[in-house]
Design an enzyme around this catalytic site. Structure first.
Site, PDB file in Angstrom:
ATOM      1  N   ALA A  24       0.849  -1.204   0.000  1.00 52.52           N
ATOM      2  CA  ALA A  24       0.000   0.000   0.000  1.00 52.52           C
ATOM      3  C   ALA A  24       0.876   1.242   0.000  1.00 52.52           C
ATOM      4  CB  ALA A  24      -0.939  -0.019   1.206  1.00 52.52           C
ATOM      5  N   GLY A  25       1.900   1.214  -0.859  1.00 47.78           N
ATOM      6  CA  GLY A  25       2.710   2.410  -1.069  1.00 47.78           C
ATOM      7  C   GLY A  25       2.063   3.235  -2.169  1.00 47.78           C
ATOM      8  N   GLU A  37      18.535  14.933  -0.409  1.00 51.46           N
ATOM      9  CA  GLU A  37      17.411  15.359   0.446  1.00 51.46           C
ATOM     10  C   GLU A  37      17.724  15.067   1.920  1.00 51.46           C
ATOM     11  OE1 GLU A  37      13.744  13.783  -1.350  1.00 51.46           O
ATOM     12  OE2 GLU A  37      13.557  15.740  -2.294  1.00 51.46           O
ATOM     13  N   LYS A  86       8.066  22.184  -4.606  1.00 52.90           N
ATOM     14  CA  LYS A  86       8.126  20.852  -3.969  1.00 52.90           C
ATOM     15  C   LYS A  86       6.897  20.663  -3.070  1.00 52.90           C
ATOM     16  CE  LYS A  86      10.477  17.099  -2.735  1.00 52.90           C
ATOM     17  NZ  LYS A  86      10.896  16.057  -3.627  1.00 52.90           N
TER      18      LYS A  86
END
Ligand code: FAD
Length: 408
Positions: free
Chosen positions: A11-12, A169, A371
């Protein structure tokens, strides 16, 4: 007549959006849909680095699955998938239970690629799930507390391996959080080192030169030690060994690539680093009614190039996959998947970002705003404007219980 059984694994990004699309498109009683995921929450994988650094509350990154799906239309099962018997059309769960399917979607995401480098598997930290990211957070906090007792400089040296999207990131979040932690723990920030190690000649391999130059200069101006063209040979709990020497550190965050899920290899299928090559309809050609999307699939854009493992790809594949499963049930024509690249933006802390939207190079605060727009767009896909508003005002620290030791 028995209803066809559709089983979705993971369930990504790929799995949850496919589920939601099926809920929308299937007629009442046309099929039985089961969604299986390791945890009862969906995590926003693209923001896991914020969990690692502690720059976002857990409640912004993890969302209870039951609140995202229509429980009348989809049966959700919290379970870990152990293996799949593609001949018997049956999925085995860790609990020993078996779930039969007529149509299967495998969307189990990525596993971390260590390239067999000694020590990485055991000692390096990985940004691969909510729990593994939370383990980074607990570890960083502990280093500051312990430094006050033993003054070991290795505790204040934070190394990130890999300067691709995820690595950059993560470094950006460290730049944001470490000065605050140093202040809280009364440690002079000059004693803290942030090191980014990259094997390629440049940061952000694959990005345009403008983006590379901007990011390199920005990180250096923020005090990050940027080591490009530097290969890691191994690590222990205390040392990272490079071709050119050693770094004493208790924190190596590994962000050097991903591979597909182990279960395809376990089933004896031919994989490309654990991933299955899919056809233009997102099916695994050698299997019957098995679809595969996202990071555990390989979709060839042309004869030479595969699409990269990104959320953008998984999100575009999901609705096409849902449509094709329904078309297969109804014996109508399947639709070929066509990818449209909309650009990519990497955040560097909450305040800066770099990337491309369409054909425009963007950077700095404007890119950081873009973003946030991209993140909001995903929330909209998941739960409409209500979810955006809910998440805007969500300062919950953790809707699920996670202990420091649980890291999977
Ligand atoms: P995932 O979203 O990873 O979902 C897989 C699901 O399967 C998870 O819920 C997992 O718990 C579940 N699962 C795994 N194994 C089992 C099992 N055995 N049994 C049951 N359930 C299981 N991409 C972008 O496009 N833009 C970005 O800015 C970006 N930033 C990123 C930043 C970070 C820190 C990371 C780690 C990735 C980033 N990516 C980005 C890549 C992007 O997150 C992935 O490409 C995307 O999540 C793939 O979606 P997926 O559905 O294949 O897998």
């Amino acid at each position: 007549m028995n209803k066809p059984k559709i089983v979705i694994l993971g369930a990504g990004y790929g799995g949850i959006i496919t589920t939601k699309k099926l809920e929308k498109l299937l007629k009442a009683n046309e099929a039985e849909v089961t969604l299986i995921n390791k945890h009862d929450y969906h995590y926003i994988t693209t923001q896991l680095h914020k969990i690692g650094a502690g720059t976002a509350p857990d409640g912004k990154i993890i969302l209870p699955i039951e609140e995202l799906i229509d429980n009348e239309k989809t049966m959700f099962k919290k379970a870990t998938v152990n293996s799949i018997d593609f001949e018997q059309k049956s999925v085995s769960l860790e609990s020993g239970e078996k779930i039969d399917y007529d149509y299967l979607l495998v969307a189990l995401g990525f596993q971390v690629e260590t390239f067999g480098i000694p020590g990485i598997d055991t000692h390096a930290f990985k940004i691969s799930s909510f729990r593994s990211s939370k383990a980074i957070y607990h570890h960083i906090q502990k280093q500051f507390s312990m430094y006050q007792e033993d003054n070991n400089p290795a505790r204040l040296t934070f190394a990130v391996a890999g300067a691709g999207f995820t690595g950059i990131e993560m470094v950006g979040e460290l730049v944001e959080i470490l000065p605050k932690l140093a202040k809280t723990h009364h440690v002079p920030f000059e004693k803290v080192r942030i090191i980014n190690i990259e094997a390629s000649q440049n940061l952000l391999p694959g990005f345009d030169q403008d983006a590379v130059t901007y990011t390199t200069n920005l990180l250096k101006s923020m005090g990050v030690e940027v080591l490009t063209a530097t290969k890691i040979l191994g690590c222990t709990e205390n040392v990272v060994t490079l071709e050119s020497g050693q770094i004493e550190t208790k924190t190596l965050i590994w962000s050097c690539g991903v591979r597909g899920h182990q279960l395809f290899d376990d089933a004896g299928l031919q994989t490309v680093r654990g991933k299955m090559v899919v056809d233009k309809y997102l099916r695994i050609p050698s299997l019957n009614n098995v679809y595969c999307i996202g990071d555990n699939s390989v979709f060839m854009k042309d004869d030479q190039t595969a699409l990269p493992p990104t959320a953008q790809v998984a999100l575009q594949q999901a609705p096409v996959c849902a449509g094709n499963i329904i078309a297969a049930i109804r014996s109508t024509d399947l639709k070929a998947f066509e990818y449209r690249h909309q650009g990519s933006v990497a955040s560097i802390s909450d305040y800066f970002a770099v990337g491309k939207v369409g054909s425009f190079f963007i950077k700095g605060k404007f890119a950081a705003l873009m973003k946030k727009v991209i993140e909001a767009k995903y929330l909209y896909c998941l739960g409409g404007p209500a979810l955006i508003v809910k998440q805007l005002f969500n300062f919950q620290s953790s809707p699920v219980k996670v202990s420091a030791k649980q890291s999977q």
